[in-house]
Design a protein around this motif. Structure first.
Motif, mmCIF file in Angstrom:
data_model
loop_
_atom_site.group_PDB
_atom_site.id
_atom_site.type_symbol
_atom_site.label_atom_id
_atom_site.label_comp_id
_atom_site.label_asym_id
_atom_site.label_seq_id
_atom_site.Cartn_x
_atom_site.Cartn_y
_atom_site.Cartn_z
ATOM 1 N N ARG A 50 28.030 70.765 -6.073
ATOM 2 C CA ARG A 50 27.345 71.624 -6.470
ATOM 3 C C ARG A 50 27.615 73.004 -5.941
ATOM 4 N NH1 ARG A 50 21.987 71.253 -7.427
ATOM 5 N NH2 ARG A 50 21.924 69.191 -7.025
ATOM 6 N N CYS A 51 27.677 73.933 -6.858
ATOM 7 C CA CYS A 51 28.021 75.574 -6.555
ATOM 8 C C CYS A 51 27.240 75.962 -5.472
ATOM 9 C CB CYS A 51 27.948 76.518 -7.976
ATOM 10 S SG CYS A 51 28.247 78.081 -7.592
ATOM 11 N N PRO A 52 27.750 76.598 -4.430
ATOM 12 C CA PRO A 52 27.149 77.202 -3.309
ATOM 13 C C PRO A 52 26.234 78.463 -3.838
ATOM 14 C CG PRO A 52 29.290 77.464 -3.090
ATOM 15 C CD PRO A 52 29.298 76.862 -4.283
ATOM 16 N N MET A 53 26.464 79.146 -4.759
ATOM 17 C CA MET A 53 26.023 80.345 -5.310
ATOM 18 C C MET A 53 24.693 80.134 -6.217
ATOM 19 S SD MET A 53 28.019 82.290 -3.840
ATOM 20 C CE MET A 53 29.580 82.383 -3.224
ATOM 21 N N CYS A 54 24.996 79.401 -7.172
ATOM 22 C CA CYS A 54 23.920 79.159 -8.171
ATOM 23 C C CYS A 54 23.350 77.587 -8.368
ATOM 24 C CB CYS A 54 24.352 79.599 -9.798
ATOM 25 S SG CYS A 54 25.444 78.468 -10.120
ATOM 26 N N ARG A 55 23.908 76.883 -7.264
ATOM 27 C CA ARG A 55 23.367 75.365 -7.308
ATOM 28 C C ARG A 55 23.725 74.432 -8.638
ATOM 29 N NH1 ARG A 55 22.964 74.124 -2.611
ATOM 30 N NH2 ARG A 55 21.151 72.363 -3.023
ATOM 31 N N THR A 56 24.395 75.055 -9.545
ATOM 32 C CA THR A 56 24.882 74.267 -10.721
ATOM 33 C C THR A 56 25.892 73.277 -10.261
ATOM 34 O OG1 THR A 56 24.559 76.217 -12.100
ATOM 35 C CG2 THR A 56 26.250 74.345 -12.914
ATOM 36 N N ILE A 57 25.846 72.212 -10.848
ATOM 37 C CA ILE A 57 26.786 71.050 -10.449
ATOM 38 C C ILE A 57 28.028 71.022 -11.691
ATOM 39 C CG2 ILE A 57 27.056 68.642 -10.669
ATOM 40 C CD1 ILE A 57 24.143 68.418 -9.554
ATOM 41 N N ALA A 58 29.012 71.050 -10.842
ATOM 42 C CA ALA A 58 30.337 71.118 -11.595
ATOM 43 C C ALA A 58 31.119 69.875 -11.609
ATOM 44 C CB ALA A 58 31.382 72.335 -11.154
ATOM 45 N N ARG A 59 31.562 69.345 -12.499
ATOM 46 C CA ARG A 59 32.471 68.255 -12.521
ATOM 47 C C ARG A 59 33.933 68.508 -12.713
ATOM 48 N NH1 ARG A 59 32.845 63.783 -17.490
ATOM 49 N NH2 ARG A 59 34.229 65.436 -18.231
ATOM 50 N N VAL A 60 34.762 68.011 -11.497
ATOM 51 C CA VAL A 60 36.191 68.483 -11.638
ATOM 52 C C VAL A 60 36.908 66.808 -11.281
ATOM 53 C CG1 VAL A 60 35.831 70.544 -10.507
ATOM 54 C CG2 VAL A 60 35.803 68.360 -9.154
ATOM 55 N N PRO A 61 38.274 66.986 -12.107
ATOM 56 C CA PRO A 61 39.046 65.653 -11.888
ATOM 57 C C PRO A 61 39.246 65.233 -10.521
ATOM 58 C CG PRO A 61 39.859 67.553 -13.204
ATOM 59 C CD PRO A 61 38.663 68.105 -12.769
ATOM 60 N N ALA A 62 39.264 64.007 -10.079
ATOM 61 C CA ALA A 62 39.209 63.567 -8.714
ATOM 62 C C ALA A 62 40.861 63.375 -8.406
ATOM 63 C CB ALA A 62 39.042 62.197 -8.751
ATOM 64 N N VAL A 63 41.318 64.641 -7.823
ATOM 65 C CA VAL A 63 42.744 64.530 -7.285
ATOM 66 C C VAL A 63 42.712 64.611 -5.860
ATOM 67 C CG1 VAL A 63 43.597 65.747 -9.341
ATOM 68 C CG2 VAL A 63 42.762 67.089 -7.640
ATOM 69 N N LYS A 64 43.763 64.294 -5.206
ATOM 70 C CA LYS A 64 43.812 64.239 -3.760
ATOM 71 C C LYS A 64 44.066 65.678 -3.195
ATOM 72 C CE LYS A 64 44.419 59.826 -3.098
ATOM 73 N NZ LYS A 64 43.124 59.363 -2.688
ATOM 74 N N GLY A 65 43.702 65.939 -1.978
ATOM 75 C CA GLY A 65 43.553 67.514 -1.401
ATOM 76 C C GLY A 65 42.508 68.369 -1.751
ATOM 77 N N ARG A 66 42.861 69.788 -1.380
ATOM 78 C CA ARG A 66 41.902 70.730 -1.688
ATOM 79 C C ARG A 66 41.795 71.179 -3.295
ATOM 80 N NH1 ARG A 66 39.687 72.122 2.685
ATOM 81 N NH2 ARG A 66 38.612 74.187 1.734
ATOM 82 N N ILE A 67 40.848 71.480 -3.612
ATOM 83 C CA ILE A 67 40.827 72.001 -5.079
ATOM 84 C C ILE A 67 39.851 73.219 -5.036
ATOM 85 C CG2 ILE A 67 38.793 70.346 -5.482
ATOM 86 C CD1 ILE A 67 40.049 70.068 -8.510
ATOM 87 N N ARG A 68 40.510 74.207 -5.980
ATOM 88 C CA ARG A 68 39.702 75.516 -6.179
ATOM 89 C C ARG A 68 38.867 75.046 -7.527
ATOM 90 N NH1 ARG A 68 40.034 80.949 -4.661
ATOM 91 N NH2 ARG A 68 41.711 80.394 -3.326
#
Ligand code: ZN
Length: 138
Positions: free
Chosen positions: A106-124
């Motif tokens: 969930r975006c901390p600013m607008c609460r929209t949910i973003a789907r991102v690929p599941a990769v290891k480590g930190r992701i921007r």
């Protein structure tokens, strides 16, 4: 006999002219009324009979109402409410189906949910709605 039924049909059509009729909310109220009526037969839950009756009367009043604007606003509010619930369930279903390949944040600013690929480590993550970026550990 056939014309008698036809006459009744015409009279009912004329009586319903200008009235609201059935919609999703009326159907839901009728179903709720029926469920409450069945539950009211369980000892100790007799008071549900009153709620069942209230739901049925509300459904009938809506059906025969001539205040079309008010009924349409009620319907819109009902559809918004059920749409939110259905949306939440469909998101959970997608989350379960995608659990091995995607993560949802969930975006901390607008609460929209973003789907991102599941990769290891930190992701921007760049929000699809407000374009702000935030970091998450996957
Ligand atoms: Zn955002």
């Amino acid at each position: 006999m056939k014309s008698w039924f036809k006459n009744i049909g015409y009279k009912m059509q004329a009586w319903m002219r200008g009235r609201y009729g059935l919609d999703e909310l009326n159907t839901a109220l009728a179903v709720v009324s029926l469920v409450l009526l069945l539950l009211s037969h369980i000892p100790g839950l007799m008071h549900l009979y009153i709620l069942s009756l209230a739901a049925l009367i509300w459904s009938m009043v809506r059906c025969y109402s001539r205040k079309l604007d008010k009924r349409r606003r009620e319907r819109a509010a009902y559809l918004r409410f059920t749409g939110r619930i259905k949306g939440w369930f469909s998101l959970q279903k997608r989350r379960i189906a995608d659990r091995k390949t995607y993560r949802y944040y969930r975006c901390p600013m607008c609460r929209t949910i973003a789907r991102v690929p599941a990769v290891k480590g930190r992701i921007r993550i760049s929000c699809p709605h407000c374009d702000r970026t935030f970091e998450k550990k996957t």
